[in-house]
Design a protein around this motif. Sequence first.
Motif, short mmCIF file in Angstrom:
data_model
loop_
_atom_site.label_atom_id
_atom_site.label_comp_id
_atom_site.label_asym_id
_atom_site.label_seq_id
_atom_site.Cartn_x
_atom_site.Cartn_y
_atom_site.Cartn_z
N PRO A 1 0.73 -1.33 0.10
CA PRO A 1 -0.08 0.16 0.06
C PRO A 1 0.91 1.43 0.07
CG PRO A 1 -1.07 -1.48 1.40
CD PRO A 1 0.37 -2.11 1.04
N VAL A 2 2.03 1.40 0.72
CA VAL A 2 2.85 2.44 0.95
C VAL A 2 3.43 2.77 -0.63
CG1 VAL A 2 4.56 3.69 1.66
CG2 VAL A 2 3.08 2.45 3.23
N GLY A 3 4.09 1.82 -1.27
CA GLY A 3 4.38 1.57 -2.53
C GLY A 3 3.67 2.12 -3.52
N ALA A 4 2.51 1.56 -3.48
CA ALA A 4 1.24 2.00 -4.38
C ALA A 4 1.10 3.45 -4.31
CB ALA A 4 0.17 1.29 -4.08
N SER A 5 0.95 3.99 -3.14
CA SER A 5 0.84 5.53 -2.97
C SER A 5 1.74 6.28 -3.63
CB SER A 5 0.49 5.74 -1.35
OG SER A 5 -0.53 5.37 -0.74
N VAL A 6 3.00 5.88 -3.56
CA VAL A 6 4.26 6.26 -4.10
C VAL A 6 3.98 6.44 -5.57
CG1 VAL A 6 6.81 6.54 -4.68
CG2 VAL A 6 5.87 6.24 -2.27
N TRP A 7 3.59 5.13 -5.97
CA TRP A 7 3.32 4.83 -7.53
C TRP A 7 2.46 5.75 -7.98
CZ3 TRP A 7 6.21 3.12 -11.27
CH2 TRP A 7 5.76 3.08 -12.48
N ASN A 8 1.19 5.84 -7.22
CA ASN A 8 0.20 6.85 -7.79
C ASN A 8 0.73 8.30 -8.23
OD1 ASN A 8 -1.74 4.97 -8.06
ND2 ASN A 8 -2.38 5.07 -5.89
N LEU A 9 1.39 8.68 -6.95
CA LEU A 9 2.04 10.26 -7.25
C LEU A 9 3.22 9.97 -8.16
CD1 LEU A 9 2.67 10.83 -3.36
CD2 LEU A 9 1.00 11.97 -4.84
N LEU A 10 3.57 9.15 -8.81
CA LEU A 10 4.60 9.11 -9.71
C LEU A 10 4.03 9.28 -11.28
CD1 LEU A 10 7.40 6.52 -8.35
CD2 LEU A 10 7.73 9.00 -8.77
N GLN A 11 2.85 9.25 -11.32
CA GLN A 11 1.95 9.19 -12.55
C GLN A 11 2.18 10.52 -13.24
OE1 GLN A 11 1.27 6.56 -13.71
NE2 GLN A 11 2.08 6.03 -11.94
N GLN A 12 2.71 11.75 -12.33
CA GLN A 12 2.94 13.15 -12.64
C GLN A 12 4.19 13.29 -12.37
OE1 GLN A 12 1.10 14.94 -14.69
NE2 GLN A 12 -0.55 13.20 -14.83
N PRO A 13 5.22 14.04 -12.99
CA PRO A 13 6.68 14.46 -12.53
C PRO A 13 6.53 15.03 -10.99
CG PRO A 13 6.50 15.20 -14.74
CD PRO A 13 4.93 14.71 -14.15
N ARG A 14 7.46 14.63 -10.09
CA ARG A 14 7.27 15.03 -8.93
C ARG A 14 8.97 15.15 -8.31
NH1 ARG A 14 1.85 15.64 -7.53
NH2 ARG A 14 0.61 13.88 -8.09
N ARG A 15 8.97 16.18 -7.50
CA ARG A 15 10.30 16.15 -6.72
C ARG A 15 10.35 15.04 -5.71
NH1 ARG A 15 9.96 21.96 -5.65
NH2 ARG A 15 10.07 21.25 -3.60
N VAL A 16 11.26 14.66 -5.31
CA VAL A 16 11.43 13.73 -4.21
C VAL A 16 10.82 14.17 -2.75
CG1 VAL A 16 13.17 11.99 -2.83
CG2 VAL A 16 13.21 12.10 -5.34
N ASP A 17 11.45 15.56 -2.46
CA ASP A 17 10.65 16.02 -1.26
C ASP A 17 9.27 15.93 -1.33
OD1 ASP A 17 10.67 18.08 -3.03
OD2 ASP A 17 11.53 19.46 -1.70
N GLU A 18 8.68 16.27 -2.53
CA GLU A 18 7.27 16.19 -2.65
C GLU A 18 6.65 14.79 -2.12
OE1 GLU A 18 6.28 19.74 -5.69
OE2 GLU A 18 6.69 17.89 -6.59
N LEU A 19 7.38 13.92 -2.77
CA LEU A 19 6.84 12.50 -2.33
C LEU A 19 6.96 12.40 -0.81
CD1 LEU A 19 8.59 10.62 -5.37
CD2 LEU A 19 6.26 11.22 -5.24
N ARG A 20 7.97 12.52 -0.26
CA ARG A 20 8.10 12.39 1.12
C ARG A 20 7.42 13.01 1.99
NH1 ARG A 20 12.75 15.94 3.08
NH2 ARG A 20 11.23 17.34 2.78
N ASP A 21 6.88 14.17 1.65
CA ASP A 21 6.09 15.10 2.40
C ASP A 21 4.60 14.50 2.31
OD1 ASP A 21 8.13 16.77 3.13
OD2 ASP A 21 7.78 18.33 1.70
N ALA A 22 4.52 13.94 1.17
CA ALA A 22 2.88 13.20 0.85
C ALA A 22 3.07 12.00 1.72
CB ALA A 22 2.62 13.01 -0.59
N ILE A 23 3.82 11.26 1.71
CA ILE A 23 4.20 10.07 2.61
C ILE A 23 3.84 10.19 4.07
CG2 ILE A 23 5.32 7.76 3.42
CD1 ILE A 23 4.00 7.85 0.23
#
Length: 99
Positions: free
Chosen positions: A41-63
């Motif tokens: 589930p956590v990896g899937a959340s990251v994967w969903n966010l990766l469907q659009q270009p994102r900075r790594v810090d944005e991914l971290r903050d979302a998690i």
Amino acid sequence: MEDPLSLQSIVVASPEQVSCALGDESAILGLKSEVYYGLNPVGASVWNLLQQPRRVDELRDAILAEYEVEAERCERDLFALLEKMREERLIVVRKSSAE
């Protein structure tokens, strides 16, 4: 040699894959490697966010906003996941304009 990931790196899902949700998890098929990958589930959340270009810090903050996890562990695990995805050519990594 590829540039190391940083918090300002921009990452996005590679166009050379297909994926689908399986409940709260995800499955990905690498089209070049013809290998399936499963994400929890956590990896899937990251994967969903990766469907659009994102900075790594944005991914971290979302998690961090979605899950109860220490910031240091979240960042460490996120970098490990992204590096594995890059090795498997599931994502594309770009430098940010600030780097």
